[in-house]
Structure formats: structure tokens, C-alpha cells
Enzyme design. Structure first.
Site, PDB file in Angstrom:
ATOM      1  N   ALA A 246       1.151  -1.462  -0.285  1.00  0.00           N
ATOM      2  CA  ALA A 246      -0.140  -0.149   0.022  1.00  0.00           C
ATOM      3  C   ALA A 246       0.739   1.228  -0.465  1.00  0.00           C
ATOM      4  CB  ALA A 246      -1.006  -0.387   1.382  1.00  0.00           C
ATOM      5  N   SER A 247       2.371   0.895   0.118  1.00  0.00           N
ATOM      6  CA  SER A 247       3.068   2.137  -0.407  1.00  0.00           C
ATOM      7  C   SER A 247       3.663   3.321  -1.354  1.00  0.00           C
ATOM      8  CB  SER A 247       4.309   1.776   0.436  1.00  0.00           C
ATOM      9  OG  SER A 247       4.714   1.483  -0.455  1.00  0.00           O
TER      10      SER A 247
ATOM     11  N   ASP B  74       6.383  -7.475   5.701  1.00  0.00           N
ATOM     12  CA  ASP B  74       7.095  -8.529   4.504  1.00  0.00           C
ATOM     13  C   ASP B  74       6.095  -9.596   5.041  1.00  0.00           C
ATOM     14  OD1 ASP B  74       8.061  -9.945   3.127  1.00  0.00           O
ATOM     15  OD2 ASP B  74      10.127  -9.832   3.674  1.00  0.00           O
ATOM     16  N   VAL B  75       5.449  -9.818   3.594  1.00  0.00           N
ATOM     17  CA  VAL B  75       4.624 -10.457   3.105  1.00  0.00           C
ATOM     18  C   VAL B  75       4.333 -11.935   3.145  1.00  0.00           C
ATOM     19  CG1 VAL B  75       2.420  -9.188   3.163  1.00  0.00           C
ATOM     20  CG2 VAL B  75       3.492 -10.290   0.987  1.00  0.00           C
TER      21      VAL B  75
ATOM     22  N   ASN C 246      -2.457  -7.309  -2.651  1.00  0.00           N
ATOM     23  CA  ASN C 246      -1.534  -6.698  -3.885  1.00  0.00           C
ATOM     24  C   ASN C 246      -0.185  -6.207  -3.923  1.00  0.00           C
ATOM     25  OD1 ASN C 246      -1.503  -4.022  -5.839  1.00  0.00           O
ATOM     26  ND2 ASN C 246      -0.455  -3.468  -3.972  1.00  0.00           N
TER      27      ASN C 246
ATOM     28  N   TYR D  13       7.832 -14.802 -11.959  1.00  0.00           N
ATOM     29  CA  TYR D  13       6.946 -13.533 -12.349  1.00  0.00           C
ATOM     30  C   TYR D  13       5.103 -14.326 -12.702  1.00  0.00           C
ATOM     31  CZ  TYR D  13       3.855  -9.588 -12.075  1.00  0.00           C
ATOM     32  OH  TYR D  13       3.053  -8.441 -11.962  1.00  0.00           O
TER      33      TYR D  13
ATOM     34  N   ALA E 259       4.722 -17.331 -13.548  1.00  0.00           N
ATOM     35  CA  ALA E 259       4.042 -18.898 -12.440  1.00  0.00           C
ATOM     36  C   ALA E 259       3.889 -18.297 -11.278  1.00  0.00           C
ATOM     37  CB  ALA E 259       5.507 -19.678 -11.817  1.00  0.00           C
TER      38      ALA E 259
ATOM     39  N   ILE F 272       0.460  -1.657 -16.432  1.00  0.00           N
ATOM     40  CA  ILE F 272      -0.192  -0.065 -15.098  1.00  0.00           C
ATOM     41  C   ILE F 272       1.080   0.488 -14.859  1.00  0.00           C
ATOM     42  CG2 ILE F 272      -1.599   0.544 -13.619  1.00  0.00           C
ATOM     43  CD1 ILE F 272      -3.137  -1.287 -15.522  1.00  0.00           C
TER      44      ILE F 272
HETATM   45  P1  NAD Z   1       5.157  -1.058  -6.965  1.00  0.00           P
HETATM   46  O1  NAD Z   1       6.248  -1.916  -7.419  1.00  0.00           O
HETATM   47  O2  NAD Z   1       4.616   0.453  -7.303  1.00  0.00           O
HETATM   48  O3  NAD Z   1       4.500  -1.547  -5.465  1.00  0.00           O
HETATM   49  C1  NAD Z   1       5.005  -2.538  -4.953  1.00  0.00           C
HETATM   50  C2  NAD Z   1       4.246  -2.413  -3.964  1.00  0.00           C
HETATM   51  O4  NAD Z   1       4.365  -3.752  -2.675  1.00  0.00           O
HETATM   52  C3  NAD Z   1       4.949  -1.349  -2.632  1.00  0.00           C
HETATM   53  O5  NAD Z   1       4.001  -1.285  -2.050  1.00  0.00           O
HETATM   54  C4  NAD Z   1       5.939  -2.184  -1.497  1.00  0.00           C
HETATM   55  O6  NAD Z   1       6.696  -1.466  -0.859  1.00  0.00           O
HETATM   56  C5  NAD Z   1       5.567  -3.728  -1.577  1.00  0.00           C
HETATM   57  N1  NAD Z   1       6.089  -4.998  -0.798  1.00  0.00           N
HETATM   58  C6  NAD Z   1       6.953  -5.159  -2.343  1.00  0.00           C
HETATM   59  N2  NAD Z   1       7.484  -6.590  -1.276  1.00  0.00           N
HETATM   60  C7  NAD Z   1       6.335  -6.553  -0.542  1.00  0.00           C
HETATM   61  C8  NAD Z   1       6.690  -7.447   1.030  1.00  0.00           C
HETATM   62  N3  NAD Z   1       7.750  -8.684   0.776  1.00  0.00           N
HETATM   63  N4  NAD Z   1       5.342  -7.009   1.903  1.00  0.00           N
HETATM   64  C9  NAD Z   1       4.842  -6.575   2.046  1.00  0.00           C
HETATM   65  N5  NAD Z   1       4.820  -5.072   0.350  1.00  0.00           N
HETATM   66  C10 NAD Z   1       5.555  -6.101  -0.604  1.00  0.00           C
HETATM   67  O7  NAD Z   1       4.026  -2.500  -8.072  1.00  0.00           O
HETATM   68  P2  NAD Z   1       3.315  -1.878  -8.486  1.00  0.00           P
HETATM   69  O8  NAD Z   1       3.235  -1.802 -10.081  1.00  0.00           O
HETATM   70  O9  NAD Z   1       1.896  -1.278  -8.104  1.00  0.00           O
HETATM   71  O10 NAD Z   1       2.464  -3.529  -8.542  1.00  0.00           O
HETATM   72  C11 NAD Z   1       1.442  -4.050  -7.040  1.00  0.00           C
HETATM   73  C12 NAD Z   1       0.810  -5.757  -7.855  1.00  0.00           C
HETATM   74  O11 NAD Z   1       0.337  -5.259  -9.143  1.00  0.00           O
HETATM   75  C13 NAD Z   1       1.691  -5.526  -8.036  1.00  0.00           C
HETATM   76  O12 NAD Z   1       1.450  -7.465  -6.997  1.00  0.00           O
HETATM   77  C14 NAD Z   1       2.302  -6.836  -8.973  1.00  0.00           C
HETATM   78  O13 NAD Z   1       2.315  -7.762  -9.947  1.00  0.00           O
HETATM   79  C15 NAD Z   1       1.200  -5.901 -10.484  1.00  0.00           C
HETATM   80  N6  NAD Z   1       0.219  -5.828 -11.190  1.00  0.00           N
HETATM   81  C16 NAD Z   1       0.893  -4.827 -11.935  1.00  0.00           C
HETATM   82  C17 NAD Z   1       1.229  -4.447 -12.871  1.00  0.00           C
HETATM   83  C18 NAD Z   1       1.723  -2.790 -13.301  1.00  0.00           C
HETATM   84  O14 NAD Z   1       1.766  -3.177 -14.575  1.00  0.00           O
HETATM   85  N7  NAD Z   1       2.147  -2.465 -12.661  1.00  0.00           N
HETATM   86  C19 NAD Z   1       0.585  -5.185 -13.774  1.00  0.00           C
HETATM   87  C20 NAD Z   1      -0.212  -6.436 -13.223  1.00  0.00           C
HETATM   88  C21 NAD Z   1      -0.038  -6.611 -12.213  1.00  0.00           C
END
Ligand code: NAD
Length: 247
Positions: free
Chosen positions: A14-15, A63-64, A90, A155, A157, A188
């Protein structure tokens, strides 16, 4: 959006990026937010912005991928709010490289955060949701988990695993009025995709019928729907939100 007012929603990752957009959207519709991520400073910023909607919030550094930390996250939420209505898994990472070059730690890191982290949080939440006879779990997968992608075997998988986990849990929890659905975003614009070259982004764009890259709020809108009472009769589904890229 119907049925979100005063609900308690936990959002991991959520950061920033999509997770932050989800927090703001849920808060705008009246849900109280438990925001979790590894970066505490940015989490506080998310909570400050959430507060502008007049709801309560709690930031939990977590850390999830560590089950003990996922347990602590859910405990902290229940201690403050006495219940958990919505869980949005997420948090996710990438460690991209072609398969022959992929190191064991790159495989493990992605599986541990994306797939095991989702399992850890679902497991920790499940006993509260089962007791309440109510829960809405939304797992963020990816279109890559459906189509696969060269250079992203780990990723892809992990995200395919999230879909299978979603469907299995939907079958287990249905009788307790707990729905489990997945959102599969396309491309995104966030920090996760910021490193890609303009050339790569243009190639992606050429494959998107709606002719634009996605934004966090596009995914947040799908999560809002699945968390709301409008989706009460949906479970085990994957909602693809990708401008038509994969079909
Ligand atoms: P991002 O890198 O901007 O944000 C990821 C978030 O996950 C951050 O808040 C980070 O602190 C947190 N995080 C990372 N490791 C963690 C851990 N071990 N424990 C707790 N929190 C942790 O990524 P995003 O683009 O906002 O992606 C969010 C989700 O959407 C992800 O699951 C990603 O795989 C998925 N997704 C993103 C896209 C894209 O194009 N951006 C496409 C498909 C799916």
C-alpha cells in the site's frame, strides 16, 4: 459504491502504485484502511492521504513473505478494528531475466512475495472472516499469469499460482459467505513499470485496443466493485483489466 461504508480493509503493498490507489478508492467510499508494506515512511504518507476522506487508518510495516509478519499484520488490524472485512493482496515484485540466467534467489524472491505472501495473508485472515461469516478477498494477479511472458517465468508462474489459489480458496470459503476473486491488470504505469524503455512501452501500447497504458485507478475501480455488495454473487473469478491487451 454499495456496502463499503465502515468496512475494515487490509491492503498489502500500500505504500505506492496500485496498492496506494486501492487504499484511496476504498477510503473514498467509506472503508477504514489498514495499509501494509515494507516501506514505513511511504505507508504513513498513504495513511495521511486516506485520512482526508474522514475514515480511520493504520499503517503496519510488514513483509508478507514471512508468515509471522503476516500474522502480526492481521492481529494488528483486529486489535484496532475488531474485525477484517476486506483483504486485498496486492504486494508484488519482479526479478526479470531469461530462464537460463534466472538465479534461484530470483525465483524464490518472486514466489515468496507474490504467491506465498498472498497465501500467508489469506490464511491469517481466514479464521476471522470465517467467524464473522463475511469476507471479501481480492488477489492481484496479472495478465502475465494468463499469457506467460518471455523473461518473466518466475513472475508468470507466481501470478498463475495466485489465480489457482484464488479459485481453491473460493471453493473452500464459499459456504462461509467469503468471496475470493482476482484482478489481473495489464500494463499499469507505476514504479514497477517505470524502468521499461520507451521502445518497450510503445510496443505494449500497440497491443492495447483502448490505446493507452493503464493507471492505478483503473485497477482500484475493479477492486472497488469486487469488494462491494454489487459483486456478492461472484467468487473464484479473474477480472482482467488491461484495455483489451490479452483476449
Ligand atoms: P510497485 O512496485 O509500485 O508497488 C509494490 C508494492 O508492494 C509496494 O508498496 C511495496 O512496498 C510492496 N511490497 C513489495 N514487497 C513486499 C513485501 N515483501 N511485503 C509487503 N509489501 C511488499 O508495484 P505496482 O505496479 O503498484 O504493483 C502492485 C501489484 O500489481 C503487484 O502485485 C504487481 O505484480 C501487480 N501488477 C502490476 C502491473 C503493472 O503494470 N504495474 C501489472 C500487473 C500486475
Amino acid at each position: 459504491m454499495e456496502g463499503l461504508k465502515n468496512k475494515i480493509a487490509i491492503v498489502t503493498g500500500a505504500s505506492r502504485g496500485i496498492g496506494k490507489s486501492i487504499c484511496l478508492a476504498l477510503a473514498q467510499h467509506g472503508a477504514n484502511i489498514v495499509a501494509a508494506a515494507t516501506n514505513e515512511e511511504l505507508l504513513q504518507k498513504t495513511c495521511t492521504e486516506v485520512s482526508a476522506f474522514g475514515v480511520q487508518s493504520l499503517a503496519v510495516k510488514c513483509d508478507v513473505s514471512q508468515s509471522a509478519e503476516a500474522d502480526k499484520l492481521i492481529d494488528a488490524a483486529v486489535q484496532k478494528f475488531q474485525r477484517v472485512d476486506i483483504l486485498v493482496n496486492n504486494a508484488g515484485i519482479t526479478r526479470d531475466t531469461i530462464l537460463p540466467r534466472m538465479k534461484e534467489d530470483q525465483w524464490d524472491a518472486v514466489m515468496n512475495v507474490n504467491l506465498k505472501g498472498t497465501f500467508n495473508c489469506m490464511k491469517a485472515c481466514s479464521r476471522h472472516m470465517m467467524r464473522q461469516q463475511y469476507g471479501r478477498i481480492i488477489n492481484i494477479s496479472s495478465v502475465i499469469g494468463i499469457s506467460g511472458n518471455a523473461g518473466q517465468a518466475n513472475y508468470a508462474a507466481s501470478k498463475a499460482g495466485v489465480i489457482a489459489l484464488t479459485k481453491s480458496a473460493a471453493k473452500e470459503f464459499g459456504s462461509r459467505n467469503i468471496t475470493v476473486n482476482s484482478v489481473a491488470p495489464g500494463f499499469i504505469v507505476t514504479d514497477m513499470t517505470a524502468g521499461l524503455s520507451e521502445d518497450m512501452k510503445n510496443k505494449m501500447l500497440a497491443q492495447i485496443p483502448l490505446q493507452r497504458l493503464g493507471e492505478g485507478k483503473d485497477i482500484a475501480n475493479a477492486v472497488l466493485f469486487l469488494a462491494s455488495s454489487l459483486a456478492d454473487y461472484m467468487t473464484g473469478q479473474v477480472l482482467v483489466v488491461d484495455g483489451g491487451m490479452v483476449m
